[in-house]
Write a protein that holds these residues in place. Structure first.
Motif, PDB file in Angstrom:
ATOM      1  N   TYR A  38       0.687  -1.218  -0.269  1.00 56.88           N
ATOM      2  CA  TYR A  38       0.149  -0.111  -0.256  1.00 56.88           C
ATOM      3  C   TYR A  38       1.230   1.458   0.214  1.00 56.88           C
ATOM      4  O   TYR A  38       0.725   2.365  -0.453  1.00 56.88           O
ATOM      5  CB  TYR A  38      -0.637  -0.033   1.278  1.00 56.88           C
ATOM      6  CG  TYR A  38      -1.361  -1.283   1.356  1.00 56.88           C
ATOM      7  CD1 TYR A  38      -2.876  -2.076   0.129  1.00 56.88           C
ATOM      8  CD2 TYR A  38      -2.648  -1.702   2.674  1.00 56.88           C
ATOM      9  CE1 TYR A  38      -3.137  -3.072   0.282  1.00 56.88           C
ATOM     10  CE2 TYR A  38      -3.463  -2.532   2.986  1.00 56.88           C
ATOM     11  CZ  TYR A  38      -4.009  -2.780   1.380  1.00 56.88           C
ATOM     12  OH  TYR A  38      -4.534  -4.178   1.411  1.00 56.88           O
ATOM     13  N   ALA A  82       1.011   3.703  -2.876  1.00 54.99           N
ATOM     14  CA  ALA A  82       0.325   5.754  -2.707  1.00 54.99           C
ATOM     15  C   ALA A  82       1.909   6.537  -2.919  1.00 54.99           C
ATOM     16  O   ALA A  82       1.140   7.526  -3.953  1.00 54.99           O
ATOM     17  CB  ALA A  82       0.553   5.335  -0.838  1.00 54.99           C
ATOM     18  N   GLY A 103       5.814  11.093   0.333  1.00 55.25           N
ATOM     19  CA  GLY A 103       5.198   9.683   0.431  1.00 55.25           C
ATOM     20  C   GLY A 103       4.985   9.329   1.448  1.00 55.25           C
ATOM     21  O   GLY A 103       4.533   8.416   2.585  1.00 55.25           O
ATOM     22  N   ALA A 156       4.003   7.729   4.985  1.00 51.61           N
ATOM     23  CA  ALA A 156       3.942   6.916   5.690  1.00 51.61           C
ATOM     24  C   ALA A 156       4.371   6.617   6.892  1.00 51.61           C
ATOM     25  O   ALA A 156       3.167   5.540   8.059  1.00 51.61           O
ATOM     26  CB  ALA A 156       4.081   5.521   4.851  1.00 51.61           C
TER      27      ALA A 156
END
Length: 312
Positions: free
Chosen positions: A90, A94, A118, A122
Motif C-alpha cells: 500500500y 501511494a 509519501g 507513511a
C-alpha cells in the motif's frame, strides 16, 4: 431492421432487470450468511476466522529482513489489522500515485519530491497511530490501576488480576493486557512481559505503573496502597494532559497550515501563470530555490510542532 429495435430493447431491459435481481439476491444471501456465521461464532459452534490476508509472498519475504521485523513491531504497536506485506504494498502504491499526480499536476521535477513526501507521510502515519493508541491506553491507566488494586485487595494474585482487567477493559488496554496474560500463562516472567508492554507503548505513566507492579512483585510489599496512590496521581495527570492539549490545539493546526500554504501557493502560481513551474524548474537555480523553500517549510513545521510539545 426496424423490426429488430423493439425486441432488442426488450431483451436489454430484461437483462438489466435480471442483473439487478441477481445483484440483490447475491447481496441478501451474503448478508444472511455473514449473520449466520456471526451467530454461530458467538455460540462457539464454529471457530472465528479472521479476514483473508493479502500479498502473502511479499509478507513472508519482508518478515525475514531487518526492516520487516521493525515494521512488524511498529504495526503491532499501532493496533492496525495490517500485515507488513500489505502495508509495504500500500505504501509503494501511494508513493507511485503521489509521484504521478505531482508530475502531471505540477511538473516532473516534483514527482520524486512527492514520492519522498509519501514515504515520510507513511512513517508519520504509523507514528501518529502509535501515539494515538498510546494516549488512549494512558487514559485507561487510572481505571486499570483501580481494577488491579481492588483485585489484589480481594486476595487475588497479580497474574489473575491482570487477566481479570484484560476481560473488563476495552481496547487498547484490554488487548495489551490479554497479550500480557497469554505471555504469563506460557511461563513468561512478570518483569519481562510488563517490560515488553512498556517498550511497545512508551509513556511515563505506564513506566511508573510497570515499575510499581514489578517492585511489589519482587519485594512482596503491599501493592494495594501503592496502586491507590497511583490511581489518584494518574487521574490528575490525565486532567492536566487534557488541559494542555486544549490550550495548544491552535499551535498544532498552525504547524500543518504552514506547509499547506506552500503547496497552495505552488498550485495557485501554476494556475495563474500556466507553464511557470516548468520554466522555473528547468534551470538549476530554480530547482535549488524550490528545494531550499521546501526545506525551510519542513524546518518551520518541525519547529512549530516542537514548540507545541510539552512533556508532562
Amino acid at each position: 431492421m426496424n423490426n429488430l429495435v423493439l425486441p432488442t430493447i426488450g431483451v436489454t431491459l430484461l437483462c438489466c432487470l435480471l442483473g439487478v435481481m441477481g445483484v440483490h439476491a447475491y447481496a441478501a444471501g451474503k448478508s444472511e450468511r455473514q449473520a449466520l456465521v456471526d451467530r454461530l461464532s458467538t455460540t462457539g459452534q464454529i471457530p472465528i476466522v479472521g479476514r483473508r490476508k493479502r500479498f502473502g509472498g511479499v509478507d513472508r519475504r519482508l518478515r525475514k529482513t531487518k526492516f520487516g521485523k521493525k515494521l512488524e513491531l511498529k504495526l503491532a504497536a499501532t493496533g492496525l489489522d495490517v500485515t507488513p506485506g500489505e502495508y509495504f504494498v500500500y505504501m509503494i502504491a501511494a508513493v507511485a500515485v503521489l509521484w504521478m499526480a505531482a508530475s502531471s499536476i505540477l511538473t516532473s521535477f516534483f514527482g520524486p519530491l512527492a514520492g519522498l513526501t509519501g514515504l515520510w507521510g507513511a512513517n508519520t502515519f504509523l507514528n501518529w497511530q502509535r501515539t494515538k493508541r498510546t494516549e488512549r491506553f494512558i487514559n485507561q491507566l487510572p481505571e486499570l490501576s483501580r481494577i488491579l488494586a481492588n483485585a489484589t485487595q480481594a486476595g487475588l494474585a497479580l497474574r489473575t488480576a491482570i487477566a481479570m482487567a484484560a476481560d473488563e477493559l476495552e481496547a487498547p488496554a484490554g488487548e495489551e493486557l490479554s497479550w500480557v496474560a497469554r505471555r504469563l500463562a506460557v511461563g513468561e516472567s512478570l518483569d519481562t512481559a510488563l517490560g515488553e508492554l512498556a517498550e511497545r507503548l512508551p509513556s511515563r505513566e505506564l513506566v511508573v505503573l510497570v515499575s510499581t507492579l514489578v517492585l511489589s512483585n519482587r519485594a512482596g510489599g503491599t501493592v494495594v496502597s501503592s496502586l491507590r496512590n497511583l490511581t489518584e496521581t494518574l487521574e490528575e495527570r490525565k486532567e492536566t494532559r487534557r488541559e494542555v492539549k486544549t490550550q495548544l490545539s491552535q499551535v498544532t493546526v498552525t504547524a500543518y497550515a504552514v506547509p499547506a500554504f506552500g503547496l497552495g501557493s505552488l498550485l495557485l502560481l501554476n494556475s495563474v501563470m500556466p507553464g511557470a513551474l516548468d520554466r522555473m524548474t528547468a534551470a538549476l537555480v530554480g530547482q535549488v530555490s524550490v528545494i531550499a523553500a521546501l526545506i525551510l517549510y519542513a524546518i518551520g513545521f518541525v519547529v512549530v510542532r516542537r514548540l507545541s510539545r510539552i512533556d508532562i
